[in-house]
Design an enzyme around this catalytic site. Structure first.
Site, PDB file in Angstrom:
ATOM      1  N   ARG A   9      41.043   0.196   6.768  1.00 12.97           N
ATOM      2  CA  ARG A   9      40.440   0.010   8.092  1.00 12.97           C
ATOM      3  C   ARG A   9      41.515  -0.544   9.013  1.00 12.97           C
ATOM      4  NH1 ARG A   9      36.397  -4.992   6.492  1.00 12.97           N
ATOM      5  NH2 ARG A   9      38.004  -6.505   5.936  1.00 12.97           N
TER       6      ARG A   9
ATOM      7  N   SER B 125      37.636  -9.767  51.534  1.00 13.85           N
ATOM      8  CA  SER B 125      37.934 -10.299  50.202  1.00 13.85           C
ATOM      9  C   SER B 125      36.625 -10.834  49.634  1.00 13.85           C
ATOM     10  CB  SER B 125      38.979 -11.410  50.271  1.00 13.85           C
ATOM     11  OG  SER B 125      39.254 -11.905  48.980  1.00 13.85           O
TER      12      SER B 125
ATOM     13  N   ARG C  84      28.362  -1.696  -1.104  1.00 14.24           N
ATOM     14  CA  ARG C  84      29.055  -2.441  -0.034  1.00 14.24           C
ATOM     15  C   ARG C  84      28.564  -1.997   1.344  1.00 14.24           C
ATOM     16  NH1 ARG C  84      34.391  -4.398  -1.643  1.00 14.24           N
ATOM     17  NH2 ARG C  84      34.816  -3.918  -3.811  1.00 14.24           N
TER      18      ARG C  84
ATOM     19  N   MET D  26      28.710  -9.268   6.347  1.00 14.42           N
ATOM     20  CA  MET D  26      27.585  -8.621   5.657  1.00 14.42           C
ATOM     21  C   MET D  26      27.845  -8.630   4.150  1.00 14.42           C
ATOM     22  SD  MET D  26      26.513  -5.620   8.315  1.00 14.42           S
ATOM     23  CE  MET D  26      28.135  -4.892   8.334  1.00 14.42           C
TER      24      MET D  26
ATOM     25  N   LYS E  57      34.233   1.613   6.920  1.00 13.93           N
ATOM     26  CA  LYS E  57      34.612   1.681   5.511  1.00 13.93           C
ATOM     27  C   LYS E  57      34.333   3.074   4.952  1.00 13.93           C
ATOM     28  CE  LYS E  57      34.088  -1.917   3.104  1.00 13.93           C
ATOM     29  NZ  LYS E  57      33.557  -3.090   2.375  1.00 13.93           N
TER      30      LYS E  57
ATOM     31  N   GLY F 104      33.465 -10.056   6.237  1.00 18.90           N
ATOM     32  CA  GLY F 104      32.748 -11.175   5.646  1.00 18.90           C
ATOM     33  C   GLY F 104      31.376 -11.435   6.224  1.00 18.90           C
TER      34      GLY F 104
ATOM     35  N   TYR G 272      42.976  -4.408  45.602  1.00 16.24           N
ATOM     36  CA  TYR G 272      43.627  -5.385  44.723  1.00 16.24           C
ATOM     37  C   TYR G 272      42.585  -6.291  44.090  1.00 16.24           C
ATOM     38  CZ  TYR G 272      42.778  -8.846  48.357  1.00 16.24           C
ATOM     39  OH  TYR G 272      42.161  -9.681  49.261  1.00 16.24           O
TER      40      TYR G 272
ATOM     41  N   GLY H 106      34.375 -13.040  47.701  1.00 16.04           N
ATOM     42  CA  GLY H 106      34.318 -14.338  47.028  1.00 16.04           C
ATOM     43  C   GLY H 106      33.136 -14.331  46.078  1.00 16.04           C
TER      44      GLY H 106
ATOM     45  N   CYS I  47      38.704 -12.163  45.201  1.00 13.51           N
ATOM     46  CA  CYS I  47      39.460 -13.382  44.918  1.00 13.51           C
ATOM     47  C   CYS I  47      38.643 -14.411  44.141  1.00 13.51           C
ATOM     48  CB  CYS I  47      39.988 -14.013  46.204  1.00 13.51           C
ATOM     49  SG  CYS I  47      38.696 -14.515  47.356  1.00 13.51           S
TER      50      CYS I  47
ATOM     51  N   HIS J 214      34.905 -29.507  40.342  1.00 12.25           N
ATOM     52  CA  HIS J 214      36.234 -29.810  40.871  1.00 12.25           C
ATOM     53  C   HIS J 214      37.275 -29.782  39.759  1.00 12.25           C
ATOM     54  CE1 HIS J 214      39.479 -32.631  42.114  1.00 12.25           C
ATOM     55  NE2 HIS J 214      39.351 -31.984  43.252  1.00 12.25           N
TER      56      HIS J 214
END
Length: 982
Positions: free
Chosen positions: A364, A864, A97, A108, A27, A106, A952, A866, A932, A486
């Protein structure tokens, strides 16, 4: 002495642009820049965020020199406006303010009209000639000061105000007379005196001092702290405090106050969007005290049509700002356009009109919906305001996720809460929203789904037996389970919303109902679940479904992202339908196809169980046969060796276990082959990593406790019937002999299940260990993979299979399995007459594998990570147990900054990953490395994967677009950091 206070124009001149937000807050920086640009900003000054932090460091005391600098700045403001603070004849009033670096709307506190007292209110009346306005301002100050600075409950002031409003014809604030407001002021002061046993301060400087303290204190108010926790905003930034000359929107109907956005924050359309209130002040627009009016004529007309209001009535009662004050509106339009061009982003503006004169109070960066964020970013590139790189950086990756999933209409959801239809909250396990009939078993879910009825499957917890019902359901709700249960894992793979671990539910499967706090939901009743928030509602809530064909801006933004990213984005996909969806969302390969999930289908599960239950005995006999064959071959003249061979052959030939085991393998081969063909077809020419079976064994088997209960119950029934002399079964009942046969089968099954029970299944017979003990399972799966590849290659499709071994911890394990894989591959390709290129690799999901990466890379062509299991084993905690019990406490007390199962733990898990990448590539420079685990779809984790050089990331199909954007942002951040360090 440290400079704690900056006049607005000083902030613009003296503080570099890149530091303004840090020091002056959002602000204060906006006010400084508007003042510097010559816009109509009421004079004032900003107390820095450093002053706030120093205030807390000194035990909530102003740091040395602060108050003196405040008084000096106040004096210079007095000179600018020609009024003096506390002057009974010509008073200056100010607002106080908050304003942090990051917008916290909203969260503070603000205090308006500071400087009004019993004496200065008379001067205000003399200034303005409006007694009603002056006392309205005074009552607002006492009300806000009492509530915000002193903590008096706001409803106590509102009760007095409502009593007076009830006496008026219109029952509105604006209907209160000057006399009424004067009486209200006296009652407010009396309430203040009663609550605090002190008088309302009549010293304007004391009011200012206390208001500044209250703004600083609000930085650590509960709602502000909760907001920062949710949005991951640091707690050590502090808030600035802005002290600004009051301008008044409540000086009659040629005055107003309002809030606007330079573009529509809901849709992103390029149109001024906002509301105003005539004859109002400060917070009235956002407080909901009165119904605000629209700023533009177009918006006002649309609003009137929605509410069935005639054009004539609208013009009279609900005129837009454009119609009421056309000249001021035009000036505001020009200011809004100027500010958007200056900041090159949508601006959230606060303004006041005092007797026809426009004053700008705040600018803002505007909050916006996901849809608006994408559209605005793309439009601004086409308008030449920002670059493509900036557009990619402007959109939060999680916003993309919101666009691709069904979501509830927020207004309808709020109405459901107000009606009391919010039943419970569970764990938000899989995002999205769904409404449907509650059903309590998978068969019903499948049947109703087949008939086109929307259903939500409600279970205490799901098992592989429920998968057909989960596929048919719109969403899944469970009483137990965590984010890797699951239900959660399958739902995410299916792209369906799921709320799990909702322990408030009392589920009665026999009655087909559940209850929450006495409210009963029966089968067939509608419920709605929000997998993004974990909320469960009674009844139907309208959902908004994404239409990808209409998301042109999103497709364009993601295409730009693809230009910048280095990481490839693959998908976790277990079924061909998942792979097709992943391709639709831009996946460049499959990073994880979990073959055990393919086995969960209802038509396959019986054969999987048959394979597992008979594997120990069958494998024992077949191992004996192989040993006997080797001995007989080595000693052809030894009668004992030849006899042992004949006995071993007969044992295998007559064994029911071997027959059942081989039958199960024979049944599973074609269905697995068909699955793999579907994956190769969907990903034509792209890599497909297929992980060989990795089940904790208990997931495929009947529950031991339930099976034991069935055996005991059956034994009891048999005994009871035997005691009945001359017992004969009734029609439809089983005879004692039939029951005994059933008991024998169940007891045999119970013995088999008991033999396979494990104390800790997640660390038991799973992954590569299962394949080494029962190599025929590996042979089955590799044969299915390569036969599928041969079949699709003959049809002109290019398969790129990569065979992944799960849960390995030592290179010797991989050497054993590699020999089996290569042997089967040679046999299949020779038989089919087709050459298939394939890769052999492993998952790195236990610490030992990461530590021995250099050795493992001698055999594995790709790694990969896990990270689900790697995080569990590094932290030595079970995710399902931790998330439901102590992990929340750890997060609340900042023992851990993030849930390590949602955001990759860089210090621990990440360190092992970095080590494994470096060590593995030291052995094999062209080693392909990816991730993965679920972290593959998390933006922070993707950034780390980019940093350590992965090839990847692999995410669920619905998070592929999120990962594409996050990968691009990681690359752009790295580029920016390199430029900065030059």
């Amino acid at each position: 002495m440290k400079k704690w206070v900056y006049l607005f124009e000083e902030g613009y001149r003296e503080i570099p642009a890149e530091r303004r937000r840090d020091l002056l807050g959002g602000k204060g920086a906006g006010l400084a820049e508007m003042a510097g640009a010559g816009l109509p900003v009421p004079p004032g000054f900003t107390i820095t965020t450093e002053a706030c932090n120093a205030y807390f460091a000194a035990g909530r005391q102003f740091p040395e020199g602060l108050w003196e600098q405040v008084l000096e700045a106040l004096h210079r403001v007095e000179e600018k406006v020609g009024r003096r603070f506390g002057d009974p004849q010509n008073p200056l009033l100010v607002s106080v303010r908050s304003g942090a670096k990051f917008s916290m709307p909203g969260m503070m506190d603000t205090v308006l009209n500071v400087g009004l007292t019993d004496e200065t209110v008379k001067g205000l009346i003399a200034q303005t000639g409006d007694e009603r306005f002056a006392y309205d301002a005074y009552r607002r100050l006492i009300q806000m000061f009492g509530r915000i600075v002193k903590g008096i409950p706001g409803e106590r002031f509102e009760h007095i105000l409502d009593r007076y409003k009830a006496k008026t014809k219109g029952k509105q604030d604006t209907d209160l007379t000057a006399e009424m407001l004067r009486d209200i002021v006296e009652e407010f002061k009396a309430l203040y005196r009663k609550e605090l046993e002190e008088e309302f301060p009549q010293d304007p400087l004391e009011q200012l001092r206390q208001a500044i303290r209250a703004v600083f204190d609000s930085w650590f108010g509960k709602r502000a702290v909760d907001y920062r926790n949710f949005y991951k905003i640091p707690h050590d930034l502090g808030t600035a405090c802005n002290v600004q000359t009051m301008v008044f929107g409540n000086m009659g109907f040629d005055s107003a106050t309002g809030v606007a956005f330079t573009r529509n924050p809901a849709t992103g359309e390029k149109e001024l969007y906002g509301e105003y209130l005539p004859n109002a002040q400060g917070e009235d627009v956002v407080a909901g005290i009165r119904t605000p009016l629209k700023i533009t004529k177009k918006a006002s007309q649309e609003w009137a049509r929605e509410h069935g209001i005639s054009e004539e009535e609208r013009r009279l009662r609900y005129p837009s700002l454009e119609e009421r004050m056309p000249e001021t509106y035009q000036q505001f339009l020009e200011v809004a356009a100027l500010l958007e061009r200056h900041y090159r982003d949508v601006q959230d503006l606060e303004f006041t009109i005092e007797r026809g004169r426009l004053w700008m109070l705040q600018t803002r960066t505007g909050k916006r919906t996901a849809k608006a964020a994408v559209k605005i970013a793309v439009d601004m590139v086409h308008e030449g305001l920002i670059t493509k790189e900036e557009a990619v950086m402007r959109v939060e990756p999680e916003q993309i996720n919101q666009l691709l999933l069904p979501r509830f209409d927020e207004k309808a959801k709020e109405r459901a809460r107000e009606k009391g239809d919010l039943l419970a909250r569970g764990l938000n396990a899989s995002p999205g929203a769904a409404t449907g009939h509650a059903v309590f078993d998978a068969d019903t879910a499948e049947a109703w789904g087949r008939d086109g009825r929307p259903v939500i499957l409600v279970r205490p917890e799901t098992t592989p037996d429920d998968v057909h019902g989960m596929i048919a359901a719109r969403g899944i709700l469970t009483q137990r389970g965590g984010a890797t249960s699951h239900a959660a894992v399958v739902a995410r793979g299916l792209g369906k919303p799921a709320v799990v671990g909702c322990e408030a539910l009392q589920i009665d499967l026999e009655r087909k109902q559940f209850s929450v706090n006495g409210r009963v939901i029966r089968e067939g009743d509608f419920i709605s679940i929000d997998g993004s928030t974990g909320e469960v509602f009674a009844g139907q809530i309208p959902t908004i479904d994404p239409n990808l064909a209409e998301e042109r801006e999103l497709a364009e933004l993601l295409a730009w992202a693809d230009e910048f990213r280095r990481l490839q984005v693959w998908a976790n996909a277990d079924y061909p339908r998942d792979a097709r969806k992943a391709r639709e969302f831009g996946a460049e390969g499959i990073g994880l196809a979990r073959t055990e999930h393919m086995f969960f289908e209802a038509d396959r599960l019986p054969y999987v169980r048959q394979m597992i239950l008979n594997a120990p005995e069958a494998q024992r006999l077949m191992d004996q046969l192989r040993a006997a064959q080797q001995a007989a071959q080595a000693r052809p003249d030894d009668p004992k060796a030849q006899k042992a061979l004949r006995e071993a052959e007969r044992a295998v030939r007559t064994s029911k276990a071997v027959k059942a085991y081989r039958k199960a393998l024979d049944r599973l081969l074609p269905v697995q082959r068909k699955d793999f063909e579907g994956l190769f077809e969907a990903m034509d020419g792209l890599p497909v990593i297929i992980r060989l079976i990795d089940p904790p064994m208990h997931e495929f088997l009947p529950r031991y406790e339930e099976l034991l209960a069935e055996v005991v119950e059956l034994r009891t029934r048999i005994e009871e019937r035997r005691k009945i002399k001359g017992y004969r079964p009734r029609k439809g009942e089983k005879s004692i002999r039939q029951m005994e046969e059933e008991l024998a089968e169940k007891e045999a099954l119970l013995r088999a299940v008991n033999a396979l029970r494990e104390m800790n299944p997640m660390l038991g017979l799973r992954g590569i260990r299962l394949g080494i003990l029962y190599p025929d399972i590996i042979r089955l799966q590799v044969r299915a993979i390569l036969e599928a590849a041969c079949n699709v290659k003959r049809r002109g499709i290019t398969p790129k299979p990569e065979i992944m071994i799960p849960l390995s911890a030592d290179v010797k394990e991989l050497q054993i399995v590699r020999e089996i894989v290569d042997e089967v591959a040679r046999e299949v390709m020779a038989r089919e007459g087709v050459e298939i290129e394939y890769k052999f690799g492993t998952m790195i999901e236990v610490p030992r594998a990461a530590l021995l990466a250099a050795e493992i890379a001698q055999v594995a062509e790709f790694f990969s990570f896990g990270t689900n299991d790697l995080t569990q084993t590094v932290w030595a905690i079970s995710r399902d147990d931790a998330e439901g019990k102590f992990l929340l406490r750890y997060l609340e007390e900042k023992i851990v900054p993030e849930n390590p199962f949602q955001v990759l733990d860089r210090k621990g898990v990440g360190r092992l990953m970095r080590m494994a990448v470096e060590e593995g590539r030291r052995t094999r420079p062209d080693l392909e490395v990816g991730i993965c685990g679920e972290h593959g779809g998390d933006p922070s984790s993707i950034e780390f994967c980019h940093e350590i050089g992965l090839n990847y990331v692999s995410a669920s199909p619905y998070r592929v677009p999120v990962a594409r954007l996050a990968a691009a942002q990681a690359a752009l951040k790295e580029r920016a950091a390199r430029i900065e360090t030059r």
